[in-house]
Every structure is written in C-alpha cells, then in structure tokens.
Design a protein around this motif. Sequence first.
Motif, PDB file in Angstrom:
ATOM      1  N   TRP A 104      -5.594  -5.092   8.000  1.00 21.65           N
ATOM      2  CA  TRP A 104      -5.577  -5.483   9.419  1.00 21.65           C
ATOM      3  C   TRP A 104      -5.969  -6.949   9.580  1.00 21.65           C
ATOM      4  N   SER A 105      -7.032  -7.377   8.911  1.00 23.91           N
ATOM      5  CA  SER A 105      -7.487  -8.765   9.026  1.00 23.91           C
ATOM      6  C   SER A 105      -6.402  -9.749   8.586  1.00 23.91           C
ATOM      7  N   PHE A 106      -5.749  -9.468   7.473  1.00 23.06           N
ATOM      8  CA  PHE A 106      -4.689 -10.361   6.998  1.00 23.06           C
ATOM      9  C   PHE A 106      -3.550 -10.446   8.004  1.00 23.06           C
ATOM     10  N   CYS A 134       0.844  -1.193   0.000  1.00 24.91           N
ATOM     11  CA  CYS A 134       0.000   0.000   0.000  1.00 24.91           C
ATOM     12  C   CYS A 134       0.877   1.241   0.000  1.00 24.91           C
ATOM     13  N   ALA A 135       0.227   2.382  -0.209  1.00 27.20           N
ATOM     14  CA  ALA A 135       0.936   3.661  -0.166  1.00 27.20           C
ATOM     15  C   ALA A 135       0.244   4.520   0.875  1.00 27.20           C
ATOM     16  N   CYS A 136       1.019   5.141   1.741  1.00 29.81           N
ATOM     17  CA  CYS A 136       0.411   6.015   2.736  1.00 29.81           C
ATOM     18  C   CYS A 136       1.181   7.322   2.836  1.00 29.81           C
ATOM     19  N   GLY A 155     -14.619  -2.186   0.440  1.00 31.60           N
ATOM     20  CA  GLY A 155     -14.495  -0.760   0.760  1.00 31.60           C
ATOM     21  C   GLY A 155     -13.668  -0.031  -0.293  1.00 31.60           C
ATOM     22  N   THR A 156     -12.629  -0.685  -0.765  1.00 37.72           N
ATOM     23  CA  THR A 156     -11.759  -0.084  -1.780  1.00 37.72           C
ATOM     24  C   THR A 156     -12.469  -0.003  -3.132  1.00 37.72           C
ATOM     25  N   VAL A 157     -13.224  -1.039  -3.472  1.00 34.06           N
ATOM     26  CA  VAL A 157     -13.964  -1.010  -4.749  1.00 34.06           C
ATOM     27  C   VAL A 157     -14.997   0.118  -4.715  1.00 34.06           C
TER      28      VAL A 157
HETATM   29  N1  LIG Z   1      -3.211   4.148  -0.573  1.00 33.28           N
HETATM   30  C1  LIG Z   1      -3.439   2.889  -0.833  1.00 33.28           C
HETATM   31  O1  LIG Z   1      -2.504   2.116  -1.110  1.00 33.28           O
HETATM   32  C2  LIG Z   1      -4.846   2.371  -0.777  1.00 33.28           C
HETATM   33  C3  LIG Z   1      -5.127   1.089  -1.243  1.00 33.28           C
HETATM   34  C4  LIG Z   1      -6.436   0.620  -1.142  1.00 33.28           C
HETATM   35  C5  LIG Z   1      -7.428   1.390  -0.580  1.00 33.28           C
HETATM   36  N2  LIG Z   1      -7.132   2.629  -0.140  1.00 33.28           N
HETATM   37  C6  LIG Z   1      -8.178   3.454   0.527  1.00 33.28           C
HETATM   38  O2  LIG Z   1      -8.702   2.701   1.598  1.00 33.28           O
HETATM   39  C7  LIG Z   1     -10.085   3.026   1.789  1.00 33.28           C
HETATM   40  C8  LIG Z   1     -10.889   1.762   1.820  1.00 33.28           C
HETATM   41  O3  LIG Z   1     -10.475   0.987   2.931  1.00 33.28           O
HETATM   42  P1  LIG Z   1     -11.531   0.341   3.920  1.00 33.28           P
HETATM   43  O4  LIG Z   1     -10.769  -0.089   5.122  1.00 33.28           O
HETATM   44  O5  LIG Z   1     -12.690   1.264   4.064  1.00 33.28           O
HETATM   45  O6  LIG Z   1     -12.078  -0.908   3.105  1.00 33.28           O
HETATM   46  P2  LIG Z   1     -11.423  -2.300   2.618  1.00 33.28           P
HETATM   47  O7  LIG Z   1     -10.386  -2.785   3.567  1.00 33.28           O
HETATM   48  O8  LIG Z   1     -11.092  -2.194   1.188  1.00 33.28           O
HETATM   49  O9  LIG Z   1     -12.703  -3.243   2.715  1.00 33.28           O
HETATM   50  C9  LIG Z   1     -13.223  -3.559   3.985  1.00 33.28           C
HETATM   51  C10 LIG Z   1     -14.513  -4.320   3.840  1.00 33.28           C
HETATM   52  O10 LIG Z   1     -14.253  -5.639   3.362  1.00 33.28           O
HETATM   53  C11 LIG Z   1     -15.270  -6.483   3.827  1.00 33.28           C
HETATM   54  N3  LIG Z   1     -14.754  -7.690   4.457  1.00 33.28           N
HETATM   55  C12 LIG Z   1     -15.307  -8.909   4.326  1.00 33.28           C
HETATM   56  N4  LIG Z   1     -14.663  -9.818   5.032  1.00 33.28           N
HETATM   57  C13 LIG Z   1     -13.661  -9.171   5.651  1.00 33.28           C
HETATM   58  C14 LIG Z   1     -12.655  -9.598   6.551  1.00 33.28           C
HETATM   59  N5  LIG Z   1     -12.531 -10.880   6.916  1.00 33.28           N
HETATM   60  N6  LIG Z   1     -11.803  -8.675   7.025  1.00 33.28           N
HETATM   61  C15 LIG Z   1     -11.891  -7.388   6.645  1.00 33.28           C
HETATM   62  N7  LIG Z   1     -12.825  -6.925   5.790  1.00 33.28           N
HETATM   63  C16 LIG Z   1     -13.711  -7.822   5.302  1.00 33.28           C
HETATM   64  C17 LIG Z   1     -16.077  -5.721   4.868  1.00 33.28           C
HETATM   65  O11 LIG Z   1     -17.290  -5.263   4.280  1.00 33.28           O
HETATM   66  P3  LIG Z   1     -18.528  -6.305   4.181  1.00 33.28           P
HETATM   67  O12 LIG Z   1     -18.781  -6.776   5.585  1.00 33.28           O
HETATM   68  O13 LIG Z   1     -19.633  -5.581   3.559  1.00 33.28           O
HETATM   69  O14 LIG Z   1     -18.034  -7.425   3.332  1.00 33.28           O
HETATM   70  C18 LIG Z   1     -15.201  -4.536   5.153  1.00 33.28           C
HETATM   71  O15 LIG Z   1     -15.942  -3.392   5.537  1.00 33.28           O
HETATM   72  C19 LIG Z   1     -10.462   3.949   0.662  1.00 33.28           C
HETATM   73  O16 LIG Z   1     -10.475   5.263   1.154  1.00 33.28           O
HETATM   74  C20 LIG Z   1      -9.349   3.779  -0.348  1.00 33.28           C
HETATM   75  O17 LIG Z   1      -9.133   4.969  -1.081  1.00 33.28           O
HETATM   76  C21 LIG Z   1      -5.875   3.137  -0.255  1.00 33.28           C
END
Ligand SMILES: NC(=O)c1ccc[n+]([C@@H]2O[C@H](COP(=O)([O-])OP(=O)(O)OC[C@H]3O[C@@H](n4cnc5c(N)ncnc54)[C@H](OP(=O)(O)O)[C@@H]3O)[C@@H](O)[C@H]2O)c1
Length: 220
Positions: free
Chosen positions: A157-159, A13-15, A55-57
């Motif tokens: 975090w989960s991974f 990832c990039a932060c 969440g990312t999609v």
């Molecule tokens: N800078 C980067 O490298 C980078 C890369 C990617 C994303 N992002 C940013 O990250 C944000 C999205 O991150 P996010 O944390 O909101 O979402 P996420 O990690 O992409 O997705 C989380 C969702 O996955 C589902 N999920 C299902 N099973 C899971 C499990 N065992 N463990 C964890 N999640 C599970 C859950 O929704 P359900 O319960 O509905 O299934 C959960 O809310 C966006 O703002 C995006 O722009 C940045």
Amino acid sequence: LEPVRRPRVIINCACSADGKLATFERRQTKISSKEDMRRVQNLRASVDAILVGIGTVLADDPHLTVKSEYLGRARNAGNPTRVVVDSRLRIPRKAKVLDGRAKTIVATASKSRKALGNAEILACGRRGKVDLRRLMNELSKRGIRKVLVEGGGELIWSFLRQGLADELRIFVGNLVLGGKDAPTVADGAGARSAKEAVKLRLIRTRKMEGGILLEYLVLI
Ligand SMILES: NC(=O)c1ccc[n+]([C@@H]2O[C@H](COP(=O)([O-])OP(=O)(O)OC[C@H]3O[C@@H](n4cnc5c(N)ncnc54)[C@H](OP(=O)(O)O)[C@@H]3O)[C@@H](O)[C@H]2O)c1
C-alpha cells in the motif's frame, strides 16, 4: 532539492480469489502453483534487490534468495540484495535474511546502531517510519536499478500510495481464504474514494496452473 532518482519498482504477490495474502492468523499458506513459483524465481533472478516489510519477516521468515538453477550463468550472477523495511529494528537476529547467503540491507528509522551480523543498517527514517522515497534514492546510489517488492500488504500500500511503484503483478490462486483479519494485497490506511484510489492499467493476463496472473502498470 535533491533530484529524485529511484530504481524501477515491481510489486509481486500471490493472493486468493478474495484478495488475501495469508490466513486470518497471518500465516503463510500455499497460494502459488509450481508454475507460478518458477515465474517468481525467474523474476527474482532478474532484479538487483528484493524488498519486504518487517511484518513479512516476522510472519514468514523468508530467505529471499534465488534457487541456484535460476541464477543466470552470466558473470557474477549472484543473489539480489535483500532489503527489509524495519523502522524499529524488530528483526530477530536469527532471521533467515541475516544468514549471510546474500547481501542484506535493513532500512530503519531507529537511531540505535545495533549491529546485525553482515547486514548493512541504513538509517532513512521520517516521523518514525522508513521513508521509502529516501530508501529508493539510497538504493539507486548503490547501483540498484530494479527492485522487486514482495510484500506484505502494508508495505505494498505504501509503495502504491506514494507513487513509488511502476508495475503490479498479482497471481490470483484458485482458492478463497476469507477472514476479515487476513492481510490483503494492499492494507495500510486505504483510499477514501475511487477518486483517491491508485489507478492501474491492465497490460497482460495469463491463465496458469492453479490460477491467473494479472499484470498492471501503475499510473501516476
Ligand atoms: N502471498 C504473498 O505474496 C505474501 C507476500 C508477503 C507477505 N505475505 C503475508 O503478509 C503478511 C505480512 O504483511 P503485513 O502487512 O503485516 O507486513 P509488511 O507489509 O511486510 O510490513 C509492514 C511493516 O513494515 C514497517 N514499515 C516501515 N516503514 C514503512 C512504510 N513506510 N510503509 C509501510 N510499512 C512500513 C512497519 O513496521 P515498523 O513500524 O515496525 O517498521 C509495518 O508494520 C504476512 O501474513 C505474510 O504471510 C504474503
């Protein structure tokens, strides 16, 4: 008990310098440099599958494909399989990962068998969430040996928490995004103390255009 077989898992990832993955509005913003984007393209081209959370999609609508100039010239060097972790099948039909340009698997805990174009729906739920261990086992059965997890913070975090990742690579860009609601490298529930934290070993650092790359092994 079924033997636990799983692919090698690299998280990338990039932060920002303050650990944020996106803005406080959870909008994607430019953190990587051109040099880092080239690194990510090469990394994507080297794996069998690229995996993200729903969440990312929903936030970024990424393609998760490899630009043709980075795809190997070796026989059949095609795009890696795209995998979306989506317990409740919230993925929009128009999501770019469903564009048919590469194979896509939507891993879900939902019992509904709603078809999603060419995408394979893979049921592997446990208590309403996708069971990542089961998912890794299923991917392994499909011949997937190397997986790139590209976010977001909740999935990363989960991974890490479940001991399912081998490597963590973070590009830390030269900017501060701030915002207490902005997603970070690892969200989810978090550890109660350093004792409970996921331990890493720093194996490489590289100063790059626009930031620094940190490469860790995840210790178990
Ligand atoms: N800078 C980067 O490298 C980078 C890369 C990617 C994303 N992002 C940013 O990250 C944000 C999205 O991150 P996010 O944390 O909101 O979402 P996420 O990690 O992409 O997705 C989380 C969702 O996955 C589902 N999920 C299902 N099973 C899971 C499990 N065992 N463990 C964890 N999640 C599970 C859950 O929704 P359900 O319960 O509905 O299934 C959960 O809310 C966006 O703002 C995006 O722009 C940045």
